[in-house]
Every structure is written in structure tokens, then in C-alpha cells.
Design a protein around this motif. Structure first.
Motif, PDB file in Angstrom:
ATOM      1  N   SER B  11       0.870  -1.204   0.000  1.00 14.31           N
ATOM      2  CA  SER B  11       0.000   0.000   0.000  1.00 14.31           C
ATOM      3  C   SER B  11       0.891   1.233   0.000  1.00 14.31           C
ATOM      4  CB  SER B  11      -0.884  -0.011   1.251  1.00 14.31           C
ATOM      5  OG  SER B  11      -0.009   0.143   2.372  1.00 14.31           O
ATOM      6  N   ALA B  12       2.017   1.187   0.764  1.00 14.67           N
ATOM      7  CA  ALA B  12       2.891   2.376   0.771  1.00 14.67           C
ATOM      8  C   ALA B  12       3.347   2.617  -0.656  1.00 14.67           C
ATOM      9  CB  ALA B  12       4.093   2.116   1.679  1.00 14.67           C
ATOM     10  N   GLY B  13       3.719   1.530  -1.304  1.00 14.86           N
ATOM     11  CA  GLY B  13       4.181   1.690  -2.691  1.00 14.86           C
ATOM     12  C   GLY B  13       3.068   2.284  -3.530  1.00 14.86           C
ATOM     13  N   ALA B  14       1.827   1.711  -3.355  1.00  9.95           N
ATOM     14  CA  ALA B  14       0.728   2.185  -4.202  1.00  9.95           C
ATOM     15  C   ALA B  14       0.505   3.670  -3.948  1.00  9.95           C
ATOM     16  CB  ALA B  14      -0.531   1.384  -3.867  1.00  9.95           C
ATOM     17  N   PHE B 230      11.916  12.838  -8.046  1.00 13.88           N
ATOM     18  CA  PHE B 230      11.116  11.828  -7.328  1.00 13.88           C
ATOM     19  C   PHE B 230      10.056  11.238  -8.249  1.00 13.88           C
ATOM     20  CE2 PHE B 230       9.486   9.602  -3.803  1.00 13.88           C
ATOM     21  CZ  PHE B 230       8.107   9.598  -3.925  1.00 13.88           C
ATOM     22  N   GLY B 231       9.393  12.101  -9.029  1.00 15.39           N
ATOM     23  CA  GLY B 231       8.334  11.608  -9.914  1.00 15.39           C
ATOM     24  C   GLY B 231       8.891  10.627 -10.933  1.00 15.39           C
ATOM     25  N   VAL B 232      10.005  11.022 -11.573  1.00 10.80           N
ATOM     26  CA  VAL B 232      10.582  10.141 -12.606  1.00 10.80           C
ATOM     27  C   VAL B 232      11.042   8.848 -11.959  1.00 10.80           C
ATOM     28  CG1 VAL B 232      12.467   9.938 -14.251  1.00 10.80           C
ATOM     29  CG2 VAL B 232      11.247  12.088 -14.038  1.00 10.80           C
ATOM     30  N   LEU B 237      10.504   3.152 -11.421  1.00 10.30           N
ATOM     31  CA  LEU B 237      10.442   2.001 -10.507  1.00 10.30           C
ATOM     32  C   LEU B 237       9.251   1.121 -10.872  1.00 10.30           C
ATOM     33  CD1 LEU B 237      11.903   0.863  -8.082  1.00 10.30           C
ATOM     34  CD2 LEU B 237      10.321   2.081  -6.598  1.00 10.30           C
ATOM     35  N   ARG B 238       8.117   1.768 -11.215  1.00 10.95           N
ATOM     36  CA  ARG B 238       6.940   0.944 -11.581  1.00 10.95           C
ATOM     37  C   ARG B 238       7.242   0.150 -12.832  1.00 10.95           C
ATOM     38  NH1 ARG B 238       1.952   4.831 -11.512  1.00 10.95           N
ATOM     39  NH2 ARG B 238       0.936   3.125 -12.603  1.00 10.95           N
TER      40      ARG B 238
END
Lengths: 69, 255, 236, 255
Positions: B11-14, B230-232, B237-238
């Protein structure tokens, strides 16, 4: 423009292309990276599609196998 | 790993992933704002003296106004972001060495990729600025050499990853190298400055004396760059996690 | 007959491992000959490069840099070979099975690399002076011994860590150079500055001491880091 | 060749119960990312047993062996070797371990005696010269003790590597495909040598050779894809059901 003003602004014009080039290059680097990322993503999606196909094939086989049984 | 710990991590990842595009947007806005202010609000830096003074606006100006200094407002934030990315890669390296879990190795790799992109951006802008400042394409000036070495180290990181086959061994070697890189860069930063290169002393440019009106665009651009990074990072990572899940599916399908 | 085992002290294990490396080297002299020959060949290349310069050109100015270039590339060759024979028959696994602190392996291997490099430097530096230094260097030239020592310690330390990493990878010699040279750049930068000042005779107190302090700092930090990380690397 | 118990100075032998088992594995697995080299392996091996591990290529046999011999760390679960938990006290466990692999683990450029002296000193044998001489007699190589290990034939190298593995008088000996590359005569000599040093030591062997493995073993373990397919002692193992199970898992070469 008298000479003093000219001297004051002497560096503006010649340095303009370099400033533009700097920001343009930085922006290009980011864009190239985003393109690289989307290309990789598309390739993964393509493989995902292939996987789904083979899965469908296996399910199809299982169904008609179960029909026959 | 117990189920609910796994779910918590998921969930943290999501949640992070849901915010990633938002943060990327904020980053874009902030950095463009910083970009605009850099050219409007911030006063140009004074260059060489001019023989005579002129009244411009409300100030008596008696030296050249350096336009090339405007590159600084993106050069510095990008440089700091690249160093933060190297730090994050080293952090995940340490985390991997402690737990030997593949997810940390993947995060370290993605963070290094981000670091590589930002180091290349630093090199481009630094090269342009320095080309105009000193009129020469390359000098072994401390700042430029440090970032050149940093770029070589990140290249080395990826060459090392490509050369090792066994995934666990590759992850261990990559983590160790990213930790050593993180320690090596500040030393390189310090030594190239403090060691007067033998015969000809280095020229010290104190460009950090910033007046408030210069500071605002700088900080805006800085936070903008952090958000973009951070966004990139989350996006990349996804993609990497998707690849891993795909591999797992492929294996299960094989048998 | 039951045998009596008494946990050996780290010093004894260190001495045994170092003794193994040195005995192996005295028997085959493989490392010293290859590194010595390599250094000579680099000097030959320098010869081709520098012999055509006009007499007004003073080689002494860049002698520090040239010297360190020879040392760096020779040490690269030596580091590559240092782990080759450990991996040959899986002897590294043999060492990992012994109840010892893995960093002792690092210390022993780093010391043996250090000793081999010092021997090669003892040959190369006089030869370099003999071939290229037509003008006599400043009277502070004996001072170049300290940067040589500090530099070689740093090279042996970080080099052993990296050669343990690259020994079981593909394309290991290139990879060692790719990883090693950017990492060793600060140390190289400081040592070249110190050596040049000692040879050319610049303001010794300020630049020389400053550079040596920084090089020493680099060595301490990097050796500690290698010591801590070595266990992960060797047992990967 | 070894009459009484190892009088190692500081081995803590726990209560008699724990000591009855040479190896106790609880839920041991070695995973990296989604790759499960060894998956939830559980078994207890009594002291003095001879375990043969079978399985197709890539079933995780060697990974399991390397984990048991402390060469690599398990990602989960616990391994108790002679009452010592490997994760907590690897060094104590290593004192009782011998490892014979198809690689000889000998320095080619050093003589047989020097190789054994180095091993003896590293393990801390109190009278190394005496111990080395005994071991060389045991493997009938004392006439060649000054020759370089490089000059030895395959059979002699194997015998010297046995001597090296037994220099610290281990209670448990791991064999990683020891027969690979041996001609029939050398295999015979090897078996006879292993039988002579059997005493009450525990042996764990990984081998592709079914009948050789079954002949010597008191316990058999079949692995496929990291999981335990079959584990039982020799008595209640009937040959034909075992061989067709073996053919099914190994024959298909499922990996």
C-alpha cells in the motif's frame, strides 16, 4: 546607446546562445530519458500481450480437454 | 515476510505511485516558475568593471552585467539533485547488504539511473556556462572534474551490473560500488579544490554569495528538480517492477 | 590420534596468508616479472613520446604526472593477476571455509599487493629518472618517497577490494580499470601534486604537506570502507 | 584413522538431544527476487549418516550444499549443524566442516606439504607438521610431498584435496560431485579412502551418479526445483519405487 551602456551590456548578446543551449540540452536529456522509459514500457506491454495470448491458448486447450472428458 | 507487512509495503508503494504524477506536475510548475524568475526577478551578476557609470533603472551600474550566470539557476539544483540521487542509491545499497532482498537492489539501480540522467544534465549546463566564461571547451577546473569523475563512476556502476550474471552477486557488487561511489565523490569534491594543482594555483570563484532576489528562483528551481527527480524515479520504478512481475509470469507459464 | 585445535589469533592467520602469497611469488616470480616488464614498456612508450621534444622543453615539470601514470597502470595489471590464482582451483572457497574473519583475507592480499608494487616502484622510479630527467631535479627530490608510499597504500587497499569484485565477472581486466581509475582519481590528483612540488621545488610547506594530508585522509577513509565492505564482497 | 572424539578446546556441545543430529534444517529457503533456488527445505540428519542428494541440473543441490557449509547465507529459515546455529556462530560451525569439491582448492604452484601446512595453520592445528605428515601417509602421497600440486594427476589431486579437507578433523564432510573427471580406478581409490576416514563422521554428497550415490548412502534426498521431493533413510527405501521416482524427476531433466 552610449559607449558605457554598450560595455555594460557587452556580454549579454554573445552569451545568449550558450544560455539557451544549456537549458535546451538539459531539457533534451530529460526528454531522451522519458522516451527511453516509454520504449521499455511498450516492449514490456508487448511481451505482456504475448503472455496473455499463450494463456488464452492454454485455457482454450483446458476447456476443450475438459469438454471431451 | 508476514502477509500484512507485505500488504503494508504494497500500500505504501501504491500510495507513492498514486502521488508520483502529481509530484511530477508540481515539480514541472516549480521549475518553470524558477526559470522565469531567474530571468526576471534576479539581478544579473556584476562582471568586469566598466570605465564609467550609467543609471539603469534605479541603480548606478559601473560594471558588465553577466548574462551567462543565468545558467547557474538550473545548474546548481540539478547538481544537488544528482548528488541526492547518488545518496539514495547508496542508502538502498546499504539496505540491500543488510537484508539481501531484491527489491532494494532494484531501487538502487533505478536511483542510479536517475543520478546518471541528472549528472549528464549537470555536465551539459556546466560545459556551456564554462565555455562562455573561459572561452575554452575543457579545463581541469575542480567543479567540472568532480562531475566528470562522478559521471564515470555512474557509468562504471552500470558496466559492472552488465558484467555480472548471477543476480544476487550482481546486486551485492552493485550495492558495494554505489556505497564506495557515495563516499568517493565528496572526497573528490574536496581534494580537487583544496589541493592547489602544484605549479599554477587554482582560482577561487565565490559564486555562492547570493542576494535574496537570486535565492528565490534558485530555491524554486531546486524544489522543482527534487519533485521531478522523485516523480521520474517512481515512474521508472513501476516500470522495473512490471518487468519483474512479467518475468515471474513467464517462468510460471514455462512449466 | 585426536588432534588439538586452538583458535589461531588473527595475526597468525594473517601471517600464514601473507606467507602463502609471498612464497608463491618467490617460486613463480610471475607477478614481479610481468609488472616490471610492463613498467619498462610504458617507459619505452614515454621514450617515443618525449624524445622528439625540443631541448627547451623541460620534462621535469610533468615528471610527477608521468611517474604516477606508470604506477597506476602497472598496479592495474598486478591487481588483476593477484586474484587470478585464488580463483583457479576454487581456493577462495577453501579460504572462506576456514573459521577466520574475512577481512584478514583483505588485509593479507592488500599487503602482498602493496609489497609487489613497492618493489616495482623501486625499479621504475630510478629508471624513469635515468631515462628522462636530463635537468637535475630540485634538492627536495628525496621527499617524493612519502607520496609514493601513501599512494601505493591507497592503490593496494581500494584495488584489492575492486579486484575481488571483478575477479569473477566477465571481461575482468577492462572492468577493473573502469571501476578503479575514477575511484582512485582524488588520491592520484593529490599525489601527483605532492610529487611535482617535491621534484620541481615549489613552495614545499604549503602545497606538499597539504596534498599529503589529503592523500592520507583518502587512504584512511577508503581502507576503513574496504575493510568493512570486504566481507560482503568476498562471500557474495 | 581417527580413534577418539575431537578434543577441540572450545566446542560447546549442547544438550545430548541436539547433539544427536548432525544437521537440522527448519524451513530453509534461498530466494532472490522471484527466483527460489531452495524452497522451504526441512529435514533432520542423524550424526554419522551419509546423505546423498539427487536432482536434475538447477534443482538447487549445490546451493543447498553451499548453504549447509556456510559458503552462502540462507535467506530464510535456520540450519543447525552439530547443535550450532549457522547464522549466529558460523565460525564455530566452520571448525567442524570439511568440503571436497570437484575443484581441488589447492595452490598449483605450492608443494603438497605447503598446501596442507597452510590449511593446518589456518585452522589452528597445534602440531601442524605432525598432522600434515599423518595426513600425507593416510592418502599415500608422502613420497610426493615436495612436488608442486600442479604436477599431480587427477587421482592424486583428488586424494590431496581429501587430505586438505580432513586436516581439521571435521565432524561433517560435504562432497560436491567428487566423482566428476575421475577414471574408474581413481573412483575406486576415492571410495576406499572415504570408507577409511568414515569413522563416526557425517557425510553429505551431491552427485549425478545414481548407483554410486545409493551404494554409499544411509539417507537419500531427491530435490526438484528447490523443493524436497523425497527424503528417507536407506532401510525403508525400496529400490524400484525410488528409481522410477528418480527417473520421473531427474529423467525428465525438469529444471
Amino acid at each position: 546607446m552610449n559607449t558605457v551602456l554598450e560595455q555594460i551590456y557587452a556580454t549579454i548578446l554573445p552569451s545568449a546562445p550558450f544560455v539557451i543551449a544549456a537549458y535546451a540540452l538539459m531539457w533534451c536529456a530529460l526528454v531522451v530519458y522519458v522516451i527511453y522509459m516509454t520504449v521499455k514500457l511498450k516492449r514490456t506491454e508487448a511481451q505482456m500481450a504475448v503472455m496473455e495470448e499463450s494463456l488464452k491458448k492454454i485455457d482454450a486447450e483446458k476447456n476443450n480437454a475438459s469438454d471431451r472428458a | 515476510m508476514t502477509q500484512q507487512m507485505k500488504r503494508a509495503r504494497e500500500s505504501a508503494g501504491a500510495r507513492c505511485d498514486r502521488y508520483a504524477p502529481l509530484i511530477l506536475g508540481i515539480g514541472a510548475i516549480l521549475s518553470t516558475l524558477g526559470f522565469i524568475l531567474a530571468f526576471t526577478l534576479a539581478a544579473p551578476v556584476n562582471g568586469a568593471a566598466v570605465d564609467g557609470t550609467e543609471l539603469i533603472g534605479d541603480q548606478m551600474v559601473s560594471n558588465q552585467l553577466l548574462f551567462s550566470q543565468k545558467i547557474f539557476y538550473f545548474h546548481m539544483p540539478v547538481a544537488i539533485t544528482s548528488f541526492v540521487a547518488i545518496g539514495v542509491a547508496a542508502f538502498y545499497g546499504i539496505r540491500f547488504l543488510m537484508t539481501h532482498r531484491a527489491c532494494y537492489d532494484m531501487r538502487g539501480r533505478v536511483a542510479s539511473e536517475i543520478a546518471l540522467v541528472f549528472v549528464i544534465m549537470v555536465m551539459c549546463s556546466g560545459e556551456m556556462w564554462e565555455r562562455f566564461e573561459w572561452g575554452v571547451w575543457w579545463t581541469w577546473e575542480p567543479r567540472l572534474t568532480t562531475y566528470f569523475i562522478l559521471m564515470l563512476l555512474v557509468f562504471g556502476y552500470f558496466i559492472l551490473r552488465a558484467a555480472v550474471d548471477d543476480p544476487e552477486r550482481r546486486a551485492t557488487y552493485a550495492s558495494v560500488f554505489s556505497i564506495v561511489t557515495f563516499v568517493d565523490v565528496p572526497i573528490c569534491f574536496m581534494i580537487t579544490r583544496l589541493v592547489p594543482s602544484g605549479v599554477h594555483p587554482t582560482i577561487f570563484r565565490s559564486d555562492s554569495g547570493l542576494s535574496p532576489d537570486m535565492l528565490i528562483p534558485l530555491l524554486l528551481a531546486m524544489f522543482g528538480m527534487f519533485c521531478i527527480a522523485f516523480g521520474v524515479y517512481r515512474l521508472r520504478l513501476r516500470c522495473a517492477q512490471l518487468d519483474v512481475r512479467l518475468e515471474a509470469l513467464k517462468e510460471r507459464l514455462d512449466d | 590420534m585426536a588432534i588439538e585445535i586452538q583458535t589461531p589469533s588473527t595475526w597468525q592467520q594473517y601471517r600464514t596468508l601473507l606467507g602463502k602469497d609471498l612464497r608463491r611469488e618467490f617460486r613463480t616470480r610471475e607477478m614481479l616479472t610481468s609488472m616490471g616488464m610492463y613498467a619498462l614498456l610504458v617507459l619505452v612508450v614515454y621514450g617515443a613520446a618525449l624524445s622528439q621534444t625540443s631541448h627547451s622543453f623541460d620534462i621535469l615539470q610533468m615528471s610527477g604526472g608521468l611517474l604516477w601514470a606508470v604506477i597506476i597502470f602497472t598496479s592495474l595489471l598486478g591487481l588483476n593477476r593477484s586474484f587470478a590464482h585464488e580463483k583457479e582451483n576454487g581456493c577462495l572457497d577453501g579460504l572462506l571455509l576456514v573459521p577466520l574473519d574475512r577481512s584478514v583475507i583483505f588485509l593479507a592480499k592488500a599487503t602482498s599487493n602493496f609489497l609487489f608494487m613497492i618493489v616495482v616502484e623501486l625499479i621504475t622510479v630510478p629508471l624513469f629518472a635515468f631515462f628522462f630527467l636530463s635537468t637535475s631535479p630540485a634538492d627536495t627530490w628525496p621527499l617524493i618517497i612519502t607520496p609514493l608510499l601513501i599512494g601505493t597504500v591507497g592503490i593496494a587497499g581500494i584495488g584489492t577490494l575492486l579486484s575481488t569484485i571483478t575477479v569473477n565477472t566477465r571481461g575482468k581486466d577492462v572492468l577493473l580499470a573502469v571501476l578503479f581509475i575514477p575511484l582512485i582519481f582524488p588520491l592520484l590528483y593529490a599525489c601527483v601534486s605532492a610529487t611535482t612540488v617535491a621534484l620541481v621545488g615549489g613552495d614545499v610547506e604549503a602545497i606538499y604537506m597539504n596534498a599529503l594530508l589529503l592523500a592520507g585522509g583518502y587512504d584512511v577513509v577508503m581502507l576503513l570502507l574496504s575493510w568493512v565492505l570486504y566481507d560482503f564482497v568476498v562471500s557474495a | 584413522m581417527r580413534s577418539d572424539r575431537l578434543s577441540a578446546s572450545n566446542t560447546q556441545v549442547d544438550t545430548q538431544g541436539a547433539c544427536r543430529y548432525a544437521l537440522r534444517l527448519k524451513d530453509v529457503s534461498k530466494t532472490f527476487g522471484n527466483r527460489h533456488a531452495v524452497d522451504h527445505m526441512d529435514f533432520d540428519l542423524p550424526r554419522g549418516a551419509f546423505l546423498s542428494i539427487f536432482g536434475p541440473n538447477g534443482a538447487g543441490k549445490t546451493t543447498l550444499l553451499r548453504m549447509l557449509s556456510t559458503l552462502s547465507r540462507p535467506s530464510a529459515g535456520s540450519i543447525e549443524l552439530l547443535g550450532i546455529d549457522i547464522k549466529e556462530h558460523p565460525d564455530q560451525a566452520r571448525r567442524h566442516i570439511g568440503f571436497i569439491s570437484h575443484q581441488s582448492m589447492l595452490y598449483g604452484d605450492l608443494s603438497a606439504e605447503e598446501n596442507l601446512m597452510i590449511a593446518a595453520r589456518l585452522y589452528g592445528v597445534v602440531h601442524p607438521e605432525q598432522r600434515v605428515a599423518d595426513m600425507l601417509d593416510a592418502v599415500e602421497l608422502s613420497h610426493r610431498r615436495l612436488d608442486l600440486a600442479r604436477t599431480f594427476s587427477r587421482g592424486m589431486t583428488q586424494r590431496l584435496s581429501i587430505a586438505r579437507a580432513l586436516i581439521n578433523d571435521p565432524d561433517i564432510v560435504f562432497l560436491d560431485e567428487p566423482y566428476s573427471g575421475l577414471d574408474p580406478h581413481a573412483v575406486e581409490v576415492f571410495d576406499e579412502l572415504i570408507a577409511s576416514v568414515r569413522a563416526d563422521r557425517t557425510f553429505v554428497m551431491v552427485s549425478h551418479d545414481l548407483d554410486k550415490g545409493l551404494a554409499a548412502c544411509t539417507h537419500a534426498l531427491v530435490m526438484a526445483r528447490g523443493r524436497r521431493v523425497y527424503f528417507s533413510s536407506r532401510e525403508d527405501l525400496d529400490r524400484d519405487s525410488f528409481s522410477d521416482l528418480y527417473r520421473r524427476t531427474v529423467g525428465m531433466g525438469v529444471s
